[in-house]
Write a protein that holds these residues in place. Sequence first.
Motif, PDB file in Angstrom:
ATOM      1  N   GLY A  63       0.819  -1.201   0.000  1.00 30.75           N
ATOM      2  CA  GLY A  63       0.000   0.000   0.000  1.00 30.75           C
ATOM      3  C   GLY A  63       0.855   1.253   0.000  1.00 30.75           C
ATOM      4  N   ALA A  64       0.239   2.329  -0.418  1.00 31.65           N
ATOM      5  CA  ALA A  64       0.934   3.614  -0.529  1.00 31.65           C
ATOM      6  C   ALA A  64       1.392   4.127   0.831  1.00 31.65           C
ATOM      7  N   GLY A  65       2.598   4.669   0.877  1.00 32.44           N
ATOM      8  CA  GLY A  65       3.102   5.358   2.055  1.00 32.44           C
ATOM      9  C   GLY A  65       3.699   4.490   3.141  1.00 32.44           C
ATOM     10  N   ARG A  66       3.554   3.196   3.054  1.00 36.27           N
ATOM     11  CA  ARG A  66       4.025   2.322   4.140  1.00 36.27           C
ATOM     12  C   ARG A  66       5.555   2.296   4.225  1.00 36.27           C
ATOM     13  N   VAL A  67       6.210   2.036   3.098  1.00 37.84           N
ATOM     14  CA  VAL A  67       7.670   1.930   3.093  1.00 37.84           C
ATOM     15  C   VAL A  67       8.299   3.274   3.455  1.00 37.84           C
ATOM     16  N   ARG A  68       7.765   4.341   2.891  1.00 40.89           N
ATOM     17  CA  ARG A  68       8.287   5.680   3.213  1.00 40.89           C
ATOM     18  C   ARG A  68       8.166   5.967   4.707  1.00 40.89           C
ATOM     19  N   ILE A 139       8.265  -3.906  18.634  1.00 35.59           N
ATOM     20  CA  ILE A 139       8.221  -3.489  17.235  1.00 35.59           C
ATOM     21  C   ILE A 139       7.082  -2.497  17.012  1.00 35.59           C
ATOM     22  N   LEU A 140       7.271  -1.676  15.985  1.00 36.33           N
ATOM     23  CA  LEU A 140       6.183  -0.871  15.443  1.00 36.33           C
ATOM     24  C   LEU A 140       5.698  -1.600  14.196  1.00 36.33           C
ATOM     25  N   LEU A 141       4.442  -1.951  14.157  1.00 37.68           N
ATOM     26  CA  LEU A 141       3.854  -2.621  13.000  1.00 37.68           C
ATOM     27  C   LEU A 141       3.284  -1.545  12.080  1.00 37.68           C
ATOM     28  N   VAL A 142       3.873  -1.413  10.892  1.00 42.16           N
ATOM     29  CA  VAL A 142       3.501  -0.349   9.965  1.00 42.16           C
ATOM     30  C   VAL A 142       2.736  -0.941   8.791  1.00 42.16           C
ATOM     31  N   THR A 143       1.484  -0.544   8.681  1.00 44.05           N
ATOM     32  CA  THR A 143       0.640  -0.921   7.544  1.00 44.05           C
ATOM     33  C   THR A 143      -0.468   0.116   7.442  1.00 44.05           C
ATOM     34  N   GLY A 172      -3.350   5.413   3.383  1.00 44.09           N
ATOM     35  CA  GLY A 172      -2.949   5.116   2.015  1.00 44.09           C
ATOM     36  C   GLY A 172      -3.415   6.193   1.063  1.00 44.09           C
ATOM     37  N   VAL A 173      -4.472   5.931   0.353  1.00 43.77           N
ATOM     38  CA  VAL A 173      -4.979   6.853  -0.660  1.00 43.77           C
ATOM     39  C   VAL A 173      -5.821   7.960  -0.033  1.00 43.77           C
TER      40      VAL A 173
END
Length: 197
Positions: A63-68, A139-143, A172-173
Amino acid sequence: MWRSKSLLIAKKLLRSRTFWLLFAVGLVVLYRFINEYQRVQNEPMISWTKSQSADCAVVLTGGAGRVREGFDLLVNQNVKKLVISGVYANARLREIMPPWPYYGNLNENDVVLDRRSETTYGNAQQSLPIVEALKCRDILLVTSRIHMYRSYRTFRASFPENIYIQKHPVVGVRYEPSVLEISFEALKSLFYSLWAY
């Protein structure tokens, strides 16, 4: 004549145990779906109101923005290590994050790519040995916000209790997902609740 046949069929159905069993199962499934829908819809945006930090962040791709967001956490030193789970088998770090040079002096050794996961369940199963090898206590779970409910429950069921998991949702969007998006995610969550958590 047609009406009398319809009444006869309806009477037979109402006397059938199979009909009532299917009706009861249908009600249970509908109740569970509504419950999952509400939980997916009401997932709070904790990451916007609270500064979070942990030993590691696990980013679920897709999804958009997760990796960033994961890289932002690493650059801002909210986390020490970053696990990006679910990347393509041949993906390279610089391809995943083209603006890498703008992030200053990041160390590539602080980023681990999980190339084996293809599902949320796979993300949890493949991330666990990486997180343990990195000696992450939390951990921080990022999604995405809409994916967080199912992801968190899957990770919590797969990870040992001594690893603390914090939710770190991203938008995301758009901030408010559509009814169709929430419904689709609620169906996935309902399916996962039968076997993954």
